[in-house]
Design a protein around this motif. Structure first.
Motif, PDB file in Angstrom:
ATOM      1  N   GLY A   1       4.833 -51.742 -29.158  1.00  0.00           N
ATOM      2  CA  GLY A   1       6.214 -51.410 -29.319  1.00  0.00           C
ATOM      3  C   GLY A   1       7.084 -52.676 -29.534  1.00  0.00           C
ATOM      4  N   TYR A   2       6.874 -53.565 -29.998  1.00  0.00           N
ATOM      5  CA  TYR A   2       7.385 -54.642 -30.550  1.00  0.00           C
ATOM      6  C   TYR A   2       8.919 -54.318 -31.185  1.00  0.00           C
ATOM      7  N   ARG A   3       9.985 -55.164 -30.669  1.00  0.00           N
ATOM      8  CA  ARG A   3      11.067 -55.020 -31.099  1.00  0.00           C
ATOM      9  C   ARG A   3      11.720 -53.673 -31.033  1.00  0.00           C
ATOM     10  N   GLY A   4      11.350 -52.741 -30.274  1.00  0.00           N
ATOM     11  CA  GLY A   4      12.011 -51.434 -30.280  1.00  0.00           C
ATOM     12  C   GLY A   4      11.087 -50.218 -30.901  1.00  0.00           C
ATOM     13  N   GLU A   5      10.013 -50.869 -31.671  1.00  0.00           N
ATOM     14  CA  GLU A   5       9.276 -49.755 -32.433  1.00  0.00           C
ATOM     15  C   GLU A   5       8.172 -48.926 -31.538  1.00  0.00           C
ATOM     16  N   VAL A   6       7.784 -47.987 -31.973  1.00  0.00           N
ATOM     17  CA  VAL A   6       7.059 -46.945 -31.299  1.00  0.00           C
ATOM     18  C   VAL A   6       5.825 -47.514 -31.016  1.00  0.00           C
ATOM     19  N   ALA A   7       5.164 -47.589 -29.725  1.00  0.00           N
ATOM     20  CA  ALA A   7       3.928 -48.085 -29.524  1.00  0.00           C
ATOM     21  C   ALA A   7       2.744 -47.274 -29.994  1.00  0.00           C
ATOM     22  N   VAL A   8       1.488 -48.055 -30.441  1.00  0.00           N
ATOM     23  CA  VAL A   8       0.489 -47.191 -30.837  1.00  0.00           C
ATOM     24  C   VAL A   8      -0.601 -46.864 -29.659  1.00  0.00           C
ATOM     25  N   ASP A   9      -1.307 -46.099 -30.229  1.00  0.00           N
ATOM     26  CA  ASP A   9      -2.476 -45.736 -29.035  1.00  0.00           C
ATOM     27  C   ASP A   9      -3.571 -46.528 -28.988  1.00  0.00           C
ATOM     28  N   THR A  10      -3.247 -47.623 -28.119  1.00  0.00           N
ATOM     29  CA  THR A  10      -4.393 -48.733 -27.900  1.00  0.00           C
ATOM     30  C   THR A  10      -5.341 -48.442 -27.323  1.00  0.00           C
ATOM     31  N   ARG A  11      -5.283 -47.234 -26.285  1.00  0.00           N
ATOM     32  CA  ARG A  11      -6.512 -46.803 -25.547  1.00  0.00           C
ATOM     33  C   ARG A  11      -7.620 -46.200 -26.808  1.00  0.00           C
ATOM     34  N   SER A  12      -7.189 -45.632 -27.775  1.00  0.00           N
ATOM     35  CA  SER A  12      -8.106 -45.267 -28.633  1.00  0.00           C
ATOM     36  C   SER A  12      -8.726 -46.327 -29.332  1.00  0.00           C
ATOM     37  N   VAL A  13      -7.873 -47.463 -29.723  1.00  0.00           N
ATOM     38  CA  VAL A  13      -8.458 -48.754 -30.376  1.00  0.00           C
ATOM     39  C   VAL A  13      -9.672 -49.175 -29.543  1.00  0.00           C
TER      40      VAL A  13
ATOM     41  N   SER B   1     -18.740 -41.620 -38.741  1.00  0.00           N
ATOM     42  CA  SER B   1     -18.389 -40.317 -38.256  1.00  0.00           C
ATOM     43  C   SER B   1     -19.482 -39.879 -36.996  1.00  0.00           C
ATOM     44  N   ALA B   2     -20.763 -40.395 -37.438  1.00  0.00           N
ATOM     45  CA  ALA B   2     -21.689 -39.983 -36.486  1.00  0.00           C
ATOM     46  C   ALA B   2     -21.259 -40.802 -35.310  1.00  0.00           C
ATOM     47  N   ALA B   3     -20.848 -41.883 -35.221  1.00  0.00           N
ATOM     48  CA  ALA B   3     -20.557 -42.446 -33.953  1.00  0.00           C
ATOM     49  C   ALA B   3     -19.051 -42.197 -33.497  1.00  0.00           C
ATOM     50  N   ARG B   4     -18.720 -40.978 -33.940  1.00  0.00           N
ATOM     51  CA  ARG B   4     -17.377 -40.435 -33.731  1.00  0.00           C
ATOM     52  C   ARG B   4     -16.035 -41.403 -33.853  1.00  0.00           C
ATOM     53  N   LEU B   5     -16.402 -42.332 -34.876  1.00  0.00           N
ATOM     54  CA  LEU B   5     -14.977 -43.224 -35.103  1.00  0.00           C
ATOM     55  C   LEU B   5     -14.328 -42.288 -36.096  1.00  0.00           C
ATOM     56  N   PRO B   6     -12.942 -42.491 -35.937  1.00  0.00           N
ATOM     57  CA  PRO B   6     -11.942 -41.695 -36.635  1.00  0.00           C
ATOM     58  C   PRO B   6     -11.656 -41.819 -38.064  1.00  0.00           C
ATOM     59  N   VAL B   7     -12.904 -41.694 -38.994  1.00  0.00           N
ATOM     60  CA  VAL B   7     -12.573 -41.806 -40.386  1.00  0.00           C
ATOM     61  C   VAL B   7     -11.725 -40.730 -40.931  1.00  0.00           C
ATOM     62  N   ALA B   8     -10.770 -41.322 -41.810  1.00  0.00           N
ATOM     63  CA  ALA B   8      -9.942 -40.439 -42.611  1.00  0.00           C
ATOM     64  C   ALA B   8     -10.539 -39.162 -43.298  1.00  0.00           C
ATOM     65  N   VAL B   9      -9.966 -38.198 -43.458  1.00  0.00           N
ATOM     66  CA  VAL B   9     -10.547 -37.323 -44.295  1.00  0.00           C
ATOM     67  C   VAL B   9     -10.816 -37.705 -45.676  1.00  0.00           C
ATOM     68  N   ALA B  10     -11.927 -37.311 -46.300  1.00  0.00           N
ATOM     69  CA  ALA B  10     -12.193 -37.957 -47.659  1.00  0.00           C
ATOM     70  C   ALA B  10     -13.047 -36.878 -48.368  1.00  0.00           C
ATOM     71  N   ARG B  11     -13.056 -36.992 -49.542  1.00  0.00           N
ATOM     72  CA  ARG B  11     -13.931 -36.110 -50.402  1.00  0.00           C
ATOM     73  C   ARG B  11     -14.276 -36.905 -51.645  1.00  0.00           C
TER      74      ARG B  11
ATOM     75  N   ARG C   1      -1.921 -45.711 -34.794  1.00  0.00           N
ATOM     76  CA  ARG C   1      -0.788 -44.820 -34.749  1.00  0.00           C
ATOM     77  C   ARG C   1      -0.391 -44.372 -33.282  1.00  0.00           C
ATOM     78  N   PRO C   2       0.860 -43.976 -33.186  1.00  0.00           N
ATOM     79  CA  PRO C   2       1.244 -43.628 -32.017  1.00  0.00           C
ATOM     80  C   PRO C   2       0.599 -42.050 -31.999  1.00  0.00           C
ATOM     81  N   GLY C   3       0.442 -41.801 -30.595  1.00  0.00           N
ATOM     82  CA  GLY C   3      -0.178 -40.415 -30.375  1.00  0.00           C
ATOM     83  C   GLY C   3      -1.493 -40.349 -30.354  1.00  0.00           C
ATOM     84  N   ASP C   4      -2.017 -39.821 -29.379  1.00  0.00           N
ATOM     85  CA  ASP C   4      -3.445 -39.470 -29.160  1.00  0.00           C
ATOM     86  C   ASP C   4      -4.189 -38.955 -30.204  1.00  0.00           C
ATOM     87  N   GLY C   5      -5.303 -39.506 -30.575  1.00  0.00           N
ATOM     88  CA  GLY C   5      -6.196 -39.285 -31.859  1.00  0.00           C
ATOM     89  C   GLY C   5      -5.734 -39.217 -33.180  1.00  0.00           C
TER      90      GLY C   5
END
Lengths: 707, 707
Positions: free
Chosen positions: A637-649, A498-508, A677-681
């Motif tokens: 977007g292989y085989r018509g599926e929705v593309a994910v956010d590769t720029r964020s990767v 998280s300190a490197a702003r990597l998108p860690v899933a919310v966890a407790r 996943r699809p969508g920014d952020g």
């Protein structure tokens, strides 16, 4: 302090050979012989107290006794006497040394002390040295003509700088090169590299106009980071081709993570060479196939090869090899066919290969070569000639050379069955055309030229300065260090990420059913509950995870099932949909941190779809890594599926790289799964494992070989 | 009718050369010259009405005019005269012909007619013929010594039978072989293969004690099935190594199925060669590397290689190459170290490679070679020698040869930098040791010997006669044929598969909600409803499927959503859990049906984890196919998961093979997904697509090349 130039070694006005004797087979005697035979352009002084003359040269009892100035001393005295001689050379004002004598660091024990003494003498007297434990140096510059080696083969003058880490191999290299007509500007057997390193030579050759191609036989890298920096710059203007012996398993220590298990054998060396544009030859034989092509021909503007032949079979072999190597063999343009139709036999093929048939004449070779070179459909040319009975090989060679010599498109010639000494081959070589015995070798050399061209055309990437909350990450690492743990706990690892702003899933972290309930309200169903201890790798193996928890009763049941209250558990947001990736880092003992992105999922190790780069990553690296994954189309977007956010990767790869830069104590890192996943952020890290180690970082040189 | 033996061609008592002239460069003249020069052990009769003598031999105006019997006639007359000469040979009682003349089938048109005339003349007179359009034949048997070729290089006598489909290449092959000291028993340029085919030669060499190794340069297969049968038998006793030029894309016509998209470039040739134990050399150069190893050395009992060297670098290169090729380089046994320690230099390495250092003497080479050969830790040996100054190369060669010649363990020698003509190399070769310039080539040749050994040790599999309900399948195929469809409908395809007892999931075609309800009761929830038309490939792309239907209202909704009543729909049992595989078949134009099993799932084309075999499958094939899939561990309980029933997958592959045998009209078949599950009889085919075609089956020869 800047060290003196290597000119004292490579461009001496005079040479002393210390330890030469008249005994046949004496190495010093061979060196004196080579100096004379190759017509060194200055005086040669044999030094031996027991000798009056050697090879008609007046011999001197010691270096001090030579009345003239001495630039270079070649030392072949027994190992115990080397330091005395070096001392004398220092007094005399000698600028460069080549120490042939062995028995130094390579034998351990006393040898190490002897080598250290040598190094300090050099420093004291401001001398430069190649060796010890080497087979000499050669500079074919006509104003120098220095062959200070004991090789039995005199070199051919050319534009290749050759560095070998194996002296024994040096002899073989010179002999094979000579047979193949391959010429050198300089040839250096570096031995123990006490002073002059491979990197020093690269820098020297970078500014040497006579050296246009650099060949390296490597057994290890003294200073891989410096090598990378230097080589990356030089390969923009001069090709470097290397054979690297001594394969190692990258990250052998790091097999405890998914990331580690994906590292391939000798991968780090490949990465290191590729990332600085050095072409790696798979064998010494291939080195000799590539050398004349790089030395004599320009790289092609593109991958399209025209093939001219007088025999169908070899033409097909060349086509197969080209296509297999990623080159393109397509039809000539109509103009070429129209031009050649009236000249060639009626049965000749005007496709590609252009087949002149066995009765193809020198004139037809000339016409076809000219037409193919003029054809905008081709970027390069392979001309194959299988000598039939009664063919005028020399005339065929001359016809080809007349058209091809100096062409801006590269031309490879294959004289099948022919080799050194066959009529025509010498003329082709003397006019700058590389000649091969086999069509596959010609194709391979051309493919290497093409690879080099692609490297030269590739823009430089930029290392992006991604923000890292240094204090926050340091605290988490500190807590592990204080607890004496190598592997960070789940919360620590998530904190660092998280300190490197990597998108860690919310966890407790939850220690009781009540804590779990409270956290569930905060995060929101559906939820994932899992064990969170250090070393709980491969969680799907051990059943320590419950996914899809949709209500409070299920959560409570899951809490008890997983041993909540005893085991550390973590409650996380459940990430649905998306594509699993794996991101990671291991330390290679030679190359330092290696970063990885690959297709994720349960079968990640089996599928081995992972792409690696050496740290630090540029933006271009991150982009290329993602795009060269076999599974990349799944993301877009292989085989018509929705593309994910590769720029964020890509950004997250750069964040990972920045984190590694900031904390050399992080020695292993495994983000698995990373859900794109699809969508920014919307991308999320579901699990991250980090290992730290208190060790000299890659920037603090330790007991590695000096380069 | 059995054809006459090839002895008339290869073991003639006398030879006529028809069409020889005195003109320099005349091909007939060259052949007469070679016959004399190679000392043919019988009379040679030049035939030319315009000639009195040739090479001091009396010439005859025609074949009829020769007073003695003629066994073999070599024909070099112009193409228009060939049939007249052949006719004359028939009258004369000539047994064998070698027709050099070109201008037959290869030029099309009239040439085809000329070639057909030739064939009928041969039949009428009971003669055998090599050619036309070839460069001749050679038999080095000392009682024959026939060089009826126009090659400029005389052959060396040896134990290799060489067949080339390219005459032009033949010249190059003989020249390179001679330089490398590679000897032939026979050499045949087969030309157009009008009569004598590659397969005929294989059969001839199978029973020729002088031929122990067979090399092939192939451009196409005349009769691939016959080749496979013959080669599979011969390779049990004699190695066959082949270069195949002219790569094709297998199943290029069949890219409409998943199966088709998984076929690799030139895969069929690789499969065909591999499945009959023929080693495929990647290049002509590699052919020449492998030839002396197979000719001179036995295959190793196992993969463990000992390396002896006098230079570290080349030793490492050999190690790298061995390990990269799947061989094993591990330590010698303690006994070997104890034995060598007192003999070698104190600094010598007693690890593997055993490094004698640059000062290694001939005696040390002998001792190390002996010790390594005696060491039970090694199955094979590579001995490397880099000639230093003042080394007695010949003595080193002799020492190695004294220990290694005739050893039951194979020994490869690398004399680096050395080649033909260098002292010692000739002796090594004459004593049966293959000599290489580069350590990588030696390692590669050894790896090929090891591969061959593994092939020889592999048991023969059995083609299992799996039951197929022929009538039931035929009915379904018939219904498609009558409707003029290539692709079978879903019900038809499932019917064909069921007839072969393949485990098709329970499915019912439903045309109304009522039918769907009735079927749902019969099959039981949960259910899958999907479109079922022909050509509805890649269903997951088009959304034409609903999974996990758990009750009647959902079913009714799904029925309407998918256009039920208009579109043909099928209701199926829902297969939960298990592992997705893909099974399939395509027809390769050359090799016939190819069968495949691979890892399934949405990303099957990206991952390309597919294993192929040529039809028909043996039980061993089916087992190996499954086990060599990258994803195989997924099936056997990867990471603690339950193993699926792999035996049933194997059986189903054999059922598929039996179905393909029974119905040649099936030209493409795609089982995707095939769900493998734990427990006997639980595997299910969820979707199967079958394409049929009315065409000549693979057993009905059409216009293919005669072999």
């Amino acid at each position: 302090m800047t060290k003196p130039s290597l000119d004292g070694i490579f461009k001496p006005q005079s040479v002393a050979v210390v330890g030469a004797s008249n005994r046949p087979g004496n190495i010093g005697r061979e060196i004196v012989h080579n100096l004379i035979e190759f017509e060194f352009q200055g005086p040669v002084f044999p030094v031996n107290p027991k000798l009056r003359t050697l090879h008609s040269l007046k011999a001197y009892p010691s270096v001090d006794a030579i009345p003239d100035p001495v630039d270079l001393a070649v030392i072949v005295v027994p190992k115990e006497q080397v330091s005395t001689v070096v001392e004398a050379c220092g007094r005399k004002g000698v600028k460069g040394l080549v120490v042939i004598t062995a028995g130094f660091r390579e034998v351990g024990g006393l040898g190490i002390a002897r080598e250290e003494e040598l190094a300090s003498l050099l420093n004291r007297h401001g001398m430069r040295m190649v060796g010890p434990n080497c087979m000499g140096v050669i500079n074919t510059d006509p104003t120098v003509r220095l062959d200070a080696s004991f090789a039995r083969t005199l070199p051919i003058t050319g534009d290749i700088g050759f560095m070998t880490q194996s002296g024994a191999l040096g002899e073989a290299i010179l002999s094979i090169a000579s047979r193949k007509g391959i010429g050198f500007s300089m040839f250096v057997s570096v031995g123990n590299k006490t002073d002059v390193s491979g990197n020093d030579l690269l820098l020297y050759w970078e500014n040497d106009p006579a050296t246009r191609v650099i060949l390296l036989y490597l057994e290890n890298f003294g200073d891989p980071r410096r090598f990378t920096t230097i080589a990356r710059r030089i390969t923009r203007t001069k090709p470097i081709v290397a054979v690297k012996a001594g394969r190692t398993t990258a990250g052998a220590r790091a097999v405890s993570s998914h990331t580690g298990s994906l590292a391939g054998r000798d991968m780090a060396t490949d990465l290191l060479l590729t990332q600085c544009g050095v072409l790696r030859a798979a064998s010494v034989e291939e080195l000799f196939d590539l050398a004349p092509a790089f030395s004599m021909q320009p790289p092609p503007a593109g991958p399209r090869v025209g093939i001219v032949t007088n025999a169908g079979g070899p033409g097909i072999l060349a086509t197969d090899a080209c296509v297999g190597l990623g080159l393109v063999v397509e039809s000539p343009s109509p103009a070429t066919r129209e031009r050649l139709a009236p000249i060639l036999h009626p049965e000749a093929s005007l496709e590609n290969p252009i087949d002149l048939l066995a009765s193809g004449t020198p004139e037809m070779y000339g016409a076809a070569t000219r037409a193919a070179l003029d054809d905008p459909a081709f970027d390069a040319l392979i001309v194959i000639f299988v000598p039939p009975v009664m063919t005028r090989s020399e005339e065929v060679a001359r016809s080809i050379a007349n058209e091809a010599a100096g062409s801006p498109k590269p031309v490879m010639v294959c004289f099948m069955g022919a080799e050194e000494g066959v009529p025509g081959v010498a003329e082709l070589r003397s006019r700058g055309l590389p000649v091969y015995t086999f069509p596959e070798s010609a194709a391979n050399a051309l493919a290497a030229l093409h690879t080099y061209r692609q490297w030269r055309d590739r823009p430089d990437g930029r290392v992006i300065d991604m923000p890292v909350d240094h204090e926050r990450a340091a605290r988490a690492l500190e807590s592990a260090r204080e607890a004496g743990r190598d592997w960070l706990t789940g919360p620590e690892a998530r904190e660092v990420a998280s300190a490197a702003r990597l998108p860690v899933a919310v966890a407790r972290t939850v220690r009781s059913p009540a804590e779990a309930m409270a956290a569930s309200v905060e995060i929101g169903f559906p939820l994932v509950l899992k064990r969170d201890g250090p070393g709980s790798e491969h969680k799907s193996d051990s059943g320590g995870v419950r996914v899809g928890i949709r209500n409070a009763p299920d959560l409570e049941a899951a809490f008890h099932d997983l041993g909540g209250g005893i085991e550390p558990l973590v409650l996380m947001e459940m990430i649905e949909g998306g594509r699993e990736l794996i991101l990671g880092m291991i330390i290679d003992p030679m190359a330092g941190p290696l970063l990885m992105v690959g297709t994720g999922g349960t079968y990640v190790e089996l599928l081995r779809d992972a792409v690696w780069r050496i740290h630090p990553l540029t933006d271009l690296d991150a982009s290329e890594m993602l795009r060269t994954m076999t599974g990349y189309p799944i993301l877009t977007g292989y085989r018509g599926e929705v593309a994910v956010d590769t720029r964020s990767v890509e950004s997250d790869l750069l964040r990972l790289s920045a984190l590694v830069s900031a904390f050399p104590e992080i020695v292993e890192l495994d983000i698995n799964p990373y859900i794109a996943r699809p969508g920014d952020g919307m991308n999320r890290i579901v699990d991250i494992r980090i290992r730290r180690e208190t060790r000299p970082g890659p920037d603090q040189p330790s007991s590695r070989d000096p380069s």
